[in-house]
Design a protein around this motif. Structure first.
Motif, PDB file in Angstrom:
ATOM      1  N   GLY A  38     -12.086  -8.490 -15.358  1.00  0.00           N
ATOM      2  CA  GLY A  38     -10.745  -8.361 -14.989  1.00  0.00           C
ATOM      3  C   GLY A  38     -10.362  -6.864 -14.450  1.00  0.00           C
ATOM      4  N   PHE A  39     -11.182  -5.773 -14.946  1.00  0.00           N
ATOM      5  CA  PHE A  39     -10.908  -4.489 -14.206  1.00  0.00           C
ATOM      6  C   PHE A  39     -11.288  -4.578 -12.804  1.00  0.00           C
ATOM      7  CE2 PHE A  39     -12.228  -0.240 -12.761  1.00  0.00           C
ATOM      8  CZ  PHE A  39     -11.103   0.508 -13.259  1.00  0.00           C
ATOM      9  N   VAL A  40     -12.550  -5.353 -12.475  1.00  0.00           N
ATOM     10  CA  VAL A  40     -12.997  -5.509 -11.249  1.00  0.00           C
ATOM     11  C   VAL A  40     -11.988  -6.096 -10.305  1.00  0.00           C
ATOM     12  CG1 VAL A  40     -14.988  -6.144  -9.603  1.00  0.00           C
ATOM     13  CG2 VAL A  40     -15.650  -4.757 -11.830  1.00  0.00           C
ATOM     14  N   GLN A  41     -11.616  -7.032 -10.690  1.00  0.00           N
ATOM     15  CA  GLN A  41     -10.827  -7.998  -9.988  1.00  0.00           C
ATOM     16  C   GLN A  41      -9.300  -7.325 -10.013  1.00  0.00           C
ATOM     17  OE1 GLN A  41     -11.406 -10.738  -8.655  1.00  0.00           O
ATOM     18  NE2 GLN A  41     -13.030 -11.678  -9.706  1.00  0.00           N
ATOM     19  N   SER A  42      -9.047  -6.409 -10.622  1.00  0.00           N
ATOM     20  CA  SER A  42      -7.752  -5.547 -10.385  1.00  0.00           C
ATOM     21  C   SER A  42      -7.951  -4.489  -9.376  1.00  0.00           C
ATOM     22  CB  SER A  42      -7.379  -4.938 -11.655  1.00  0.00           C
ATOM     23  OG  SER A  42      -6.890  -5.715 -12.407  1.00  0.00           O
ATOM     24  N   ILE A  43      -9.289  -3.821  -9.168  1.00  0.00           N
ATOM     25  CA  ILE A  43      -9.786  -2.951  -8.266  1.00  0.00           C
ATOM     26  C   ILE A  43      -9.569  -3.944  -6.713  1.00  0.00           C
ATOM     27  CG2 ILE A  43     -11.521  -1.712  -7.269  1.00  0.00           C
ATOM     28  CD1 ILE A  43     -10.303  -0.279  -9.426  1.00  0.00           C
ATOM     29  N   ARG A  44     -10.194  -5.053  -7.126  1.00  0.00           N
ATOM     30  CA  ARG A  44     -10.046  -5.848  -5.738  1.00  0.00           C
ATOM     31  C   ARG A  44      -8.894  -5.947  -4.954  1.00  0.00           C
ATOM     32  NH1 ARG A  44      -9.572 -11.199  -4.188  1.00  0.00           N
ATOM     33  NH2 ARG A  44      -8.868 -11.897  -6.310  1.00  0.00           N
ATOM     34  N   GLU A  45      -7.555  -5.883  -5.800  1.00  0.00           N
ATOM     35  CA  GLU A  45      -6.310  -6.091  -5.504  1.00  0.00           C
ATOM     36  C   GLU A  45      -5.606  -4.883  -4.862  1.00  0.00           C
ATOM     37  OE1 GLU A  45      -5.516  -8.913  -4.518  1.00  0.00           O
ATOM     38  OE2 GLU A  45      -6.942 -10.016  -5.614  1.00  0.00           O
ATOM     39  N   VAL A  46      -6.447  -3.474  -5.297  1.00  0.00           N
ATOM     40  CA  VAL A  46      -5.846  -2.448  -4.792  1.00  0.00           C
ATOM     41  C   VAL A  46      -5.415  -2.131  -3.375  1.00  0.00           C
ATOM     42  CG1 VAL A  46      -6.046   0.047  -4.726  1.00  0.00           C
ATOM     43  CG2 VAL A  46      -6.397  -1.073  -6.888  1.00  0.00           C
ATOM     44  N   PRO A  47      -6.525  -2.423  -2.544  1.00  0.00           N
ATOM     45  CA  PRO A  47      -6.248  -2.491  -0.796  1.00  0.00           C
ATOM     46  C   PRO A  47      -5.108  -3.603  -0.675  1.00  0.00           C
ATOM     47  CG  PRO A  47      -8.670  -2.425  -1.450  1.00  0.00           C
ATOM     48  CD  PRO A  47      -8.090  -2.974  -2.725  1.00  0.00           C
ATOM     49  N   GLY A  48      -5.021  -4.528  -1.406  1.00  0.00           N
ATOM     50  CA  GLY A  48      -4.031  -5.604  -0.961  1.00  0.00           C
ATOM     51  C   GLY A  48      -2.603  -4.752  -1.188  1.00  0.00           C
ATOM     52  N   PHE A  49      -2.560  -4.087  -2.503  1.00  0.00           N
ATOM     53  CA  PHE A  49      -1.259  -3.390  -2.683  1.00  0.00           C
ATOM     54  C   PHE A  49      -1.096  -2.380  -1.772  1.00  0.00           C
ATOM     55  CE2 PHE A  49       0.595   0.413  -5.042  1.00  0.00           C
ATOM     56  CZ  PHE A  49       2.036  -0.227  -5.213  1.00  0.00           C
ATOM     57  N   LEU A  50      -2.041  -1.791  -1.083  1.00  0.00           N
ATOM     58  CA  LEU A  50      -1.948  -0.597   0.025  1.00  0.00           C
ATOM     59  C   LEU A  50      -1.821  -1.279   1.328  1.00  0.00           C
ATOM     60  CD1 LEU A  50      -4.187   2.085  -1.587  1.00  0.00           C
ATOM     61  CD2 LEU A  50      -1.614   1.831  -1.685  1.00  0.00           C
ATOM     62  N   SER A  51      -1.906  -2.418   1.605  1.00  0.00           N
ATOM     63  CA  SER A  51      -2.041  -2.993   2.771  1.00  0.00           C
ATOM     64  C   SER A  51      -0.753  -2.835   3.978  1.00  0.00           C
ATOM     65  CB  SER A  51      -2.253  -4.695   2.791  1.00  0.00           C
ATOM     66  OG  SER A  51      -1.050  -5.199   2.111  1.00  0.00           O
ATOM     67  N   MET A  52       0.383  -2.440   3.143  1.00  0.00           N
ATOM     68  CA  MET A  52       1.533  -1.983   4.160  1.00  0.00           C
ATOM     69  C   MET A  52       1.087  -0.744   4.881  1.00  0.00           C
ATOM     70  SD  MET A  52       3.934  -0.149   1.313  1.00  0.00           S
ATOM     71  CE  MET A  52       3.226   1.519   0.440  1.00  0.00           C
ATOM     72  N   LEU A  53       0.083  -0.168   4.548  1.00  0.00           N
ATOM     73  CA  LEU A  53      -0.154   0.994   5.682  1.00  0.00           C
ATOM     74  C   LEU A  53      -0.841   0.422   6.843  1.00  0.00           C
ATOM     75  CD1 LEU A  53      -1.685   3.418   2.653  1.00  0.00           C
ATOM     76  CD2 LEU A  53       0.563   3.427   3.648  1.00  0.00           C
ATOM     77  N   VAL A  54      -1.240  -0.725   6.914  1.00  0.00           N
ATOM     78  CA  VAL A  54      -1.780  -1.266   7.899  1.00  0.00           C
ATOM     79  C   VAL A  54      -0.958  -1.039   9.101  1.00  0.00           C
ATOM     80  CG1 VAL A  54      -1.022  -3.736   7.863  1.00  0.00           C
ATOM     81  CG2 VAL A  54      -3.018  -3.227   9.010  1.00  0.00           C
ATOM     82  N   ILE A  55       0.430  -0.957   9.068  1.00  0.00           N
ATOM     83  CA  ILE A  55       1.482  -0.936   9.992  1.00  0.00           C
ATOM     84  C   ILE A  55       1.353   0.412  10.838  1.00  0.00           C
ATOM     85  CG2 ILE A  55       3.321   0.080   8.773  1.00  0.00           C
ATOM     86  CD1 ILE A  55       3.621  -2.624  11.285  1.00  0.00           C
ATOM     87  N   TYR A  56       0.751   1.499  10.060  1.00  0.00           N
ATOM     88  CA  TYR A  56       0.465   2.658  10.609  1.00  0.00           C
ATOM     89  C   TYR A  56      -0.948   2.755  11.273  1.00  0.00           C
ATOM     90  CZ  TYR A  56       4.124   3.954   7.772  1.00  0.00           C
ATOM     91  OH  TYR A  56       5.386   3.987   7.037  1.00  0.00           O
ATOM     92  N   VAL A  57      -1.624   1.903  11.080  1.00  0.00           N
ATOM     93  CA  VAL A  57      -2.991   1.881  11.892  1.00  0.00           C
ATOM     94  C   VAL A  57      -2.612   1.324  13.306  1.00  0.00           C
ATOM     95  CG1 VAL A  57      -5.167   0.495  11.984  1.00  0.00           C
ATOM     96  CG2 VAL A  57      -4.298   1.157   9.903  1.00  0.00           C
ATOM     97  N   LEU A  58      -1.850   0.755  13.480  1.00  0.00           N
ATOM     98  CA  LEU A  58      -1.118   0.153  14.695  1.00  0.00           C
ATOM     99  C   LEU A  58      -0.776   1.123  15.603  1.00  0.00           C
ATOM    100  CD1 LEU A  58       0.684  -3.342  13.710  1.00  0.00           C
ATOM    101  CD2 LEU A  58      -2.053  -2.837  14.153  1.00  0.00           C
ATOM    102  N   PHE A  59      -0.436   2.222  15.168  1.00  0.00           N
ATOM    103  CA  PHE A  59      -0.280   3.421  16.075  1.00  0.00           C
ATOM    104  C   PHE A  59      -1.606   3.799  16.936  1.00  0.00           C
ATOM    105  CE2 PHE A  59       3.589   4.202  12.951  1.00  0.00           C
ATOM    106  CZ  PHE A  59       4.470   4.456  14.163  1.00  0.00           C
TER     107      PHE A  59
END
Length: 400
Positions: free
Chosen positions: A65-86
């Protein structure tokens, strides 16, 4: 005489000739190939990870369960992808994400420990979760509100076909290659697609210029809430449904592979119908079916003692999960064209707020009673079912 092609009909607008004439054939090819790599990579990881965690890393439900939660951390931070588009175009950023996914997947088998699995999962997941909002944004920008459901469903269907190939590959090679070899092989193939995308000439774009900033808008509240609930429901499906099959019913890696093959064979034929059904019946009707079915499935998971019934419910669960494409097409129909990229990124982040918490919390609750995570799923289904009835689509959505 050539048949008349009505551009208002998505099946006509998406013919090869029409796509070439509109300059969108290259972007559809890019989306198809990249999504095949993404879905096949995550499919291989999901097929292998529970057995790998138990057999090689010797992890319990709480650690998984902990590993699966870690798997979702990048999903939680995926809003930062908008800044990659700069710095990068959406297409380049999507290809780089596929490459990172492949690298993380290839490395997984070499680190059979809790911390090793945590690290490789984080890398793999970063690639997967940054690709998804870019993929959805590109699709919703390049195809209008009538075409997008068909394109999204078609891409999923092709992805399902690739997943069947992955399932067959794992079934026949699992004994000969072992976990290390299978993770490395699939990861290398996925990474190769990422390199192909980076070397490919950028496709011509047809969408509106995107706002490169993050924000929440009140008029999109229902999309945000349904996306949040979908993320919670998805974790129970991904983490605890498969773990139930492995832990309680002793499903082998071959049995899990067969289930995935059955799921994807059904979805290959079903997904194109989902896109057409959205155009015919609307998002509210299809999401109503999904959430009602979700309640039935989770109740059955909690109470069945039959490995056959549990397997059937997993197939049904996988089938109705595809209906959630309606949440994204609903957003496309109510959102401003320039909000597609930021909306998909924000939606993906919201989707993963609960996803970071649910696996850990569910793993702890599983140790008390394995039924509890599925009861939570029933509650999520009931709330989602009620909120879906609030969906209202403009009578004549603008075809962008």
């Amino acid at each position: 005489m050539k048949p008349h092609l009505d551009p208002a009909r998505p099946e006509h607008a998406l013919t090869r000739t029409a796509l070439r004439a509109s300059g969108r054939a290259d972007i559809l090819l890019f989306l198809l190939v990249s999504t095949i790599a993404s879905t096949a990579g995550i499919q291989a990881w999901q097929t292998l990870i529970n057995n790998f965690a138990v057999d090689s890393a010797h992890l319990g439900a709480d650690a998984v369960g902990f590993v699966q939660s870690i798997r979702e951390v990048p999903g939680f931070l995926s809003m930062l992808v908008i800044y990659v588009l700069f710095v990068l175009s959406e297409q380049r950023a999507a290809s780089l994400s596929i490459l990172v996914l492949g690298i993380g997947l290839a490395a997984t088998g070499y680190f059979p420990s809790f911390w090793g699995l945590t690290l490789t999962t984080l890398v793999m997941s970063t690639g997967f979760h940054y690709y998804e909002p870019l993929n959805q944004s590109l699709t919703l920008q390049q195809f209008n509100t009538f075409e997008a459901p068909v394109v999204l469903s078609r891409v999923r269907a092709v992805g399902a076909l690739a997943n069947i190939a992955v399932g067959i590959l794992i079934y026949f090679l699992s004994d000969a290659m072992g976990y290390k070899g299978m993770f490395a092989l699939v990861g290398a193939l996925v990474a190769a697609v990422g390199v192909w995308g980076l070397c490919k000439k950028p496709c011509e774009t047809h969408g509106a210029p995107q706002k490169k900033k993050m924000y929440l808008r009140r008029k999109y509240w229902l999309y945000y809430v349904l996306t949040f609930l979908e993320g919670s429901r998805r974790q129970i499906f991904i983490v605890f449904a498969v773990f139930l099959l492995v832990k309680k019913f002793d499903y082998s890696i071959q049995a899990i592979s067969i289930l995935f093959i059955i799921n994807n064979a059904i979805n290959y034929f079903l997904n194109p119908l989902i896109g057409r059904a959205i155009n015919r019946f609307g998002e509210r009707q299809l999401l109503t079916v999904e959430y009602a079915g979700m309640i039935l499935v989770f109740l059955t998971y909690a109470y069945t003692d039959s490995h056959i019934v549990a397997g059937i419910m997993y197939v049904l669960d996988f089938l109705i999960f595809n209906f959630n494409v309606g949440v994204r097409t609903y957003y496309q129909k109510i959102a401003a064209p320039e909000d597609m990229a930021s909306g998909m990124a924000m939606g993906f982040t919201i989707n993963h707020i609960a996803a970071v918490v649910v696996p850990v919390l569910g793993g702890v609750l599983w140790m008390v009673d394995y039924k509890i995570p599925f009861f939570i799923g029933v509650g999520l289904g009931a709330v989602s079912l009620a909120l879906t009835q609030c969906i209202r689509i403009p009578a004549k959505p603008a075809a962008r």
